[in-house]
Enzyme design. Structure first.
Site, PDB file in Angstrom:
ATOM      1  CG  ASP A 164      -0.795 -12.459 -10.905  1.00 19.70           C
ATOM      2  OD1 ASP A 164      -0.277 -11.763 -11.793  1.00 19.70           O
ATOM      3  OD2 ASP A 164      -0.180 -12.854  -9.896  1.00 19.70           O
ATOM      4  CG  ASP A 166       5.426 -14.399 -12.512  1.00 20.06           C
ATOM      5  OD1 ASP A 166       6.554 -14.887 -12.375  1.00 20.06           O
ATOM      6  OD2 ASP A 166       4.962 -14.046 -13.612  1.00 20.06           O
TER       7      ASP A 166
END
Length: 428
Positions: A164, A166
């Site tokens: 991922d 953020d």
């Protein structure tokens, strides 16, 4: 524009302890089930109850930076040291005996090596290396040094780390919502101001250099998704501003959720823009300052320095883990983010991640969701590879559980430090 940045709350913390005696077999022979057992030794329980996503943040008026920074010794792209005398400000003590006591900024190379320089450079000091690119079919593109090992084909990859973006690799959205400052006891005003500063730079770069004004309503999951509409025309003298691509008001209806709808000529112009974005990314991924130009380059360097201090070298620790993975001959890093593709590429460049992720390894889940992207990744690298998911959010953990993929939860910088520790000892 803020709707393009989705993020989830952090999960609960984890303990850090393990011993070599708990590890069975060589890294290349470890199965997904064995990986889960190894990760459990680091407190990475599979899988925890998920928290609810964070709500939208209140708009905040951008203003001139009204706070001051303690000076410290750090190198910039010009190779000079500024504000000497307080390099200890960037130090921390590791929890692991196998890790050096003083953490320094890691400099990332596209040849999958990392090293700790004698004095910490800014994230803007980048390596000058010959660009090597991998297309979605696994074939190499671009120049390659004679002594470089030949990277494996996608079908030869043994382990894929799906990251991922953020609040896992970078800290961004939680600066704006106040989540980061509340959780880690940071100055909330400074955090919000830095978040807004970065947000402004992200969209300025996306709009001015990456055609986001043209492509916002024509978002793609992958950079090559419309490549089949490209006729290979030379774009060196092509004028994107006068090619008639911009449609009249309401033209956003040309781009539908299931794909892009338009004439052959319009589709070709769309493909030209994505090809140029790819060229810009590959040209400047290790020279973002050159892409920004002065005075934006100096502003960006200052912002990166201040964000690393505020976040206690979060990004530096993530880059170390990424470099360790890329240093292995049959391992690869892939990014699946809920940010739209063009702003995501802008983030990757501005956070200095261009050397860690070839553009072909970046997927946007905005339109299709992460499960669909994970499926594309597994189809690309094959069912024989072992997949490890690294993230902080509800969606990636849920998909990882559904697909029986080990999940490494990131809730704080110590989780990234533990990941690097496990990688250094060949546990993962």
């Amino acid at each position: 524009r803020l709707k393009t940045f989705n993020v989830f709350l952090l999960f609960t913390g984890a303990t850090r302890s393990t011993h070599r005696a708990t590890i069975l077999g060589h890294v290349s022979d470890i199965t997904a089930k064995q990986l889960s057992s190894i990760m459990a030794a680091y407190g990475q329980t599979q899988y925890s109850p998920a928290l609810q996503p964070a709500g939208p943040y209140t708009p905040y008026t951008h203003h001139t930076q009204g706070y001051s920074m303690t000076p410290y010794n750090i190198k910039t792209e010009d190779g000079l040291s500024h504000s000497p005398g307080q390099s200890s400000l960037l130090g921390y003590t590791s929890n692991f005996s196998g890790t050096p006591p003083a953490q320094t900024l890691y400099s990332y190379s596209t040849h999958a090596e990392y090293h700790a320089p004698t004095s910490p450079p800014t994230p803007g000091k980048e390596q000058e290396v010959a660009p090597v690119r991998r297309s979605s079919d696994g074939k190499l593109r671009g120049r390659k040094r004679a002594n470089d090992p030949v990277p494996p084909l996608d079908s030869d990859i043994e382990r894929v780390f799906i990251w991922d973006l953020d609040e896992t690799i970078i800290i961004f959205h939680s600066l704006l919502t106040g989540t980061f400052s509340t959780r880690f006891g940071k100055d909330s005003g400074k955090a919000v101001s830095l978040g807004l500063w970065m947000e402004e730079m992200i969209f300025n770069l996306a709009d001015s250099r990456l055609f986001f004004n043209d492509l916002e309503e024509c978002d793609q999951v992958h950079i090559d998704d419309v490549a089949s509409d490209d006729n290979g025309q030379d774009l060196s003298t092509y004028n994107f501003g006068t090619d008639g691509f911009q449609s009249p008001a309401g033209g956003g209806t040309l781009c539908l959720a299931s794909g892009v709808h338009g004439g052959v000529d319009w589709m070709r112009k769309l493909a030209f823009r994505y090809r140029r974005v790819k060229e810009i990314y590959n040209t400047y991924k290790n020279n973002v300052g050159g892409l920004l130009g002065s005075p934006k380059r100096e502003e960006w360097l200052q912002l990166r320095r201040e964000m690393e201090v505020l976040t206690d070298l979060w990004l530096t620790q993530a880059l170390k883990a990424l470099a360790l993975i890329n240093s292995r001959p049959n391992c690869v890093n892939v990014m699946v983010t809920t940010t739209q593709l063009i702003p995501a590429l802008s983030k990757v460049l501005l956070y200095g991640l261009g050397g860690a992720f070839p553009i072909e390894n970046i997927y946007s889940a905005t339109k299709t969701g992460k499960e669909s992207c994970f499926e594309r990744v597994t189809q690309r690298f094959g069912r024989r590879a072992v997949y490890v998911v690294v993230g902080d959010g509800v969606e990636e953990e849920t998909v990882a559980k559904k697909k029986n993929m080990p999940f490494w939860r990131v809730t704080c910088r110590a989780d990234l430090e533990a990941l690097s520790h496990a990688l250094e000892l060949d546990y993962l």
